[in-house]
Design an enzyme around this catalytic site. Sequence first.
Site, PDB file in Angstrom:
ATOM      1  N   GLU A 474      45.319 -38.230  -3.755  1.00 46.45           N
ATOM      2  CA  GLU A 474      44.578 -37.642  -4.878  1.00 46.45           C
ATOM      3  C   GLU A 474      43.970 -36.311  -4.426  1.00 46.45           C
ATOM      4  O   GLU A 474      44.517 -35.278  -4.656  1.00 46.45           O
ATOM      5  CB  GLU A 474      43.509 -38.599  -5.392  1.00 46.45           C
ATOM      6  N   GLU A 749      33.715 -45.291  -1.804  1.00 40.13           N
ATOM      7  CA  GLU A 749      34.035 -45.273  -3.233  1.00 40.13           C
ATOM      8  C   GLU A 749      33.461 -46.505  -3.945  1.00 40.13           C
ATOM      9  O   GLU A 749      32.949 -46.412  -5.049  1.00 40.13           O
ATOM     10  CB  GLU A 749      35.557 -45.252  -3.396  1.00 40.13           C
TER      11      GLU A 749
HETATM   12  C1  BGC Z   1      39.121 -41.111  -8.418  1.00 38.64           C
HETATM   13  C2  BGC Z   1      37.724 -41.087  -8.932  1.00 38.64           C
HETATM   14  C3  BGC Z   1      37.786 -40.609 -10.329  1.00 38.64           C
HETATM   15  C4  BGC Z   1      38.476 -41.715 -11.055  1.00 38.64           C
HETATM   16  C5  BGC Z   1      38.514 -41.549 -12.517  1.00 38.64           C
HETATM   17  C6  BGC Z   1      39.848 -42.139  -9.180  1.00 38.64           C
HETATM   18  O1  BGC Z   1      41.155 -42.305  -8.779  1.00 38.64           O
HETATM   19  O2  BGC Z   1      39.176 -41.293  -7.065  1.00 38.64           O
HETATM   20  O3  BGC Z   1      36.765 -40.700  -8.128  1.00 38.64           O
HETATM   21  O4  BGC Z   1      36.631 -40.204 -10.907  1.00 38.64           O
HETATM   22  O5  BGC Z   1      39.771 -41.921 -10.547  1.00 38.64           O
HETATM   23  O6  BGC Z   1      39.001 -42.617 -13.032  1.00 38.64           O
END
Ligand code: BGC
Length: 897
Positions: A474, A749
């Site tokens: 990401e 996270e």
């Molecule tokens: C990210 C997040 C993001 C989210 C939104 C994730 O894959 O890592 O931090 O805000 O998706 O759904």
Amino acid sequence: MECEGFGLGIVVYDVRTEYRRRPMGITQTNPRFSWKIESDMCRTYQASYRIQVALDQEFTKIVWDSGMTNSDKSVHVPYNGENLKPDTRYFVRVKVVDNYGRESDWSEFEYFHVGPLSDEDWSGAEFITADFESPDQKVSPILRKDFEVHGAVKRAMLYITSLGLYEAYLNGERVSDWVLTPGWTSYHHRLQFQAFDVTGLVTDHNCLCVMLGDGWYRGPLTWKRFKNLYGDRRAVLALLSIEHDDGSREVVVSDETWRATRGPVLSSGLYDGEVYDATISLTSLLAPHMGDHTQWSTTTIVPGISKSILVGQENEPCRVVEYVHPIRFIKTPSGDEVIDFGQNMVVWVEFRIEAPAGTKIELEHAEVLDKNGEFYTGNLRTAQQRDIYICSGHGEETYSPHFTFHGFRYVRVKGWPGDLDITKFVGCVVHTDLERTGDFRCSDEDVNRLQHNIVWGQKGNFVDVPTDCPQRDERLGWTGDAQVFASTAAFNMNVAPFFQKWLRDLKVDQYVDGGVPPVIPDVFFGDPERQHQSSSAWADAAVICPWTMYLYYGDLRFLEEQYDSMKRLVEYMRSQGSSEYLFDTGFHFGDWLGLDSPPGSYKGATPDEYVATAFYAFSSNLTSRTATALGRDDEAREYYELYQRVSQAFRDRYVTQEGRLAVQTQTAHVLALHFDLLLPHQRQTCANELVRLIRENGYKLTTGFVGTPYLCHVLSNYGFHDVACRLFFSREFPSWLYEVAMGATTIWEHWDSLKPDGTFWSDDMNSFNHYAYGSIGDWMYRVLGGINPVEEKPGFRKVLLRPRLTDRLGFVHVSLMTQYGELAVEWRRHSDRTLGVSLSIPVNVDAELDLKHFDGYQLGRTEYEKLLVVDPHVKVSESGHKVCLGSGKYHLVLQPI
Ligand code: BGC
């Protein structure tokens, strides 16, 4: 108590242009200047200033002299002289007169350098690519121009950018230590160029070389691995402008006379790492006197790239900011050889090796070991994070990658000849080189560790754009994450130019209907599943981020530039929903990762439409306040009314007859209070209810991305500071200090990324470097430390100092390098039961010290009288709670009641 001076009279220092010292290649034609002032007297204010801008550092060729101008403004003062010329250096100096009538000397001179401002200023330079370049060509091309220079060189400036990443070399030397250039912007609309002073590198016979990598431009992005998103050919645009002592100029530009060849970088990707073959000698390819030209092929011009998208570098560059040495070598149970760097970080590894030609060394990067102590890459998903180096065999060689970065703490090494010697490895920490401005320290070492983790989360995720995570596939500019963390970020570091750049990208990537993509730069524009995904709380970054920057930096330009974008988002929300005042339709991420999520869902239990309507109201409110700041009173009224109507619709739907919220989640209560959506008489009930929910849950939080940033603020504001502290200081899951207790070195996270039994939350979405929950930093600085910006005089021109004590701490020390100078607050319990309060307030700042929450202590009469001796203008409110102070250093001793 004392008011310490500096023994210097009055001195102007740290003169900056557009927040930066000596910015190069700027394209603003009315750049703004800021400076700081030191004074040896308390309560010093600037009464007037004088700025000179000149073409020479002796200030004989003046292009602007503001004259002595009556004003207390010492930040964001715009240039107002004759038109600035491209490719020109300007020198700046400032002097001031203070409220005591003292005139300073001129500051030391600073300068800024203006880059090419229009198409013509590029002197015919074109984007050129190697003729062997193709969409599948993995090898990094090197493009090269040989040229001669005759006559003494006064200054040589290289203006350069690329499609893809570049590294530029003049006569074999890197032209700068900036990495990952030209940075990431919404490339279709905006492409940064950089300007480097290469005067010292120019000789008679020269060669300018540029090596290109895929980067964000055409390398795979997202878990769907979109390739060639912005284009499929890497190219460079360069202009070397040489000014001679006699005033003449010559230029070298990128054109079809350049030659190209394949370099030693066989492949590179931001997610996957780099393969480097050192048997292809980079040094010889970059050396002047190329010799045999036949090895090199031709280049061609890439048609159709308009120079109107070019902008001078807007934020601080990415560079290797610090080095981290390994702390131990680990042989895992299955026999892997692993190096532990002791810190989860964003970085690449540099190593030294002596091995026969063709020896292949492989480095893989991971954030954690699993519960068996094995190297764990499950959470990286498709990202390989693997660098491969093929040795040249020429003695000791040193390698670090060129066009990638990795998020990791552990490195698995394969192919190392003999015993692995960890002293041959060093971690080069890479991120946007932001100035560290804030510091938080207290008597609890776990809390200090948390602050360390928040800062490292920021380092690792401020890599040219604010990202969600730096390790898996990401590393995108998720708007929601940036929005919740923006204020904490602004305490820790000077993030103004960083956000300015990113918000400009947000504005150009905003959907036609006013919605805002979930990631900026938008990378989903070609994806039918996500082409339009304007989610509440994520899209609201368009409003919340500029507003936060305005509050912290007092820079009206954030609001001027983003106001249209803010309004477009609010109007988009107005156009959605079952009625004008409800936002109860569409896709939303909700209270992302809330612990009250139903099984199998990432979304917390607070309904999407509740969160969406709450943010609709909040953004309308902030847009109204923005309009007020911009002097657009009619629109301010209009958006205030909208905020009120949305709040009314919210109450009609979500507040029951008994005055309780229909949605019984912690986040629901937090948003209703923090966004001011309730009537005055409903507020305390709501706060009591929030505490009931927390208590019923065993004093554990359930909030996700949306509720967490405000949870402790709301509790501290509504008489439950003790409950806020109980949550904050808890070492049990779920809490900030649980992560610390589990050995975290960054913010995770998920509250349970790593479970107490050492297993992981999941493979699928489990980053160990995700700053969203680091947003608690804002509460630490503002509530425990007490430093608060004030909306009427933003940017800390006025500051509200309102620390909240807690029995759990013996002292708290916070400081913030504002644009006026250093602001610091410390409170400390002494063994004689008194409370020491030390303050440092910079020149030109009004401070209001609010002692309301210093339960059990008071500012005694004698202490107050001592204050008056230092500064006869000190004012104390009737209640004795508020003390108004000007600049100076103060040490107060409060007596127990
Ligand atoms: C990210 C997040 C993001 C989210 C939104 C994730 O894959 O890592 O931090 O805000 O998706 O759904």
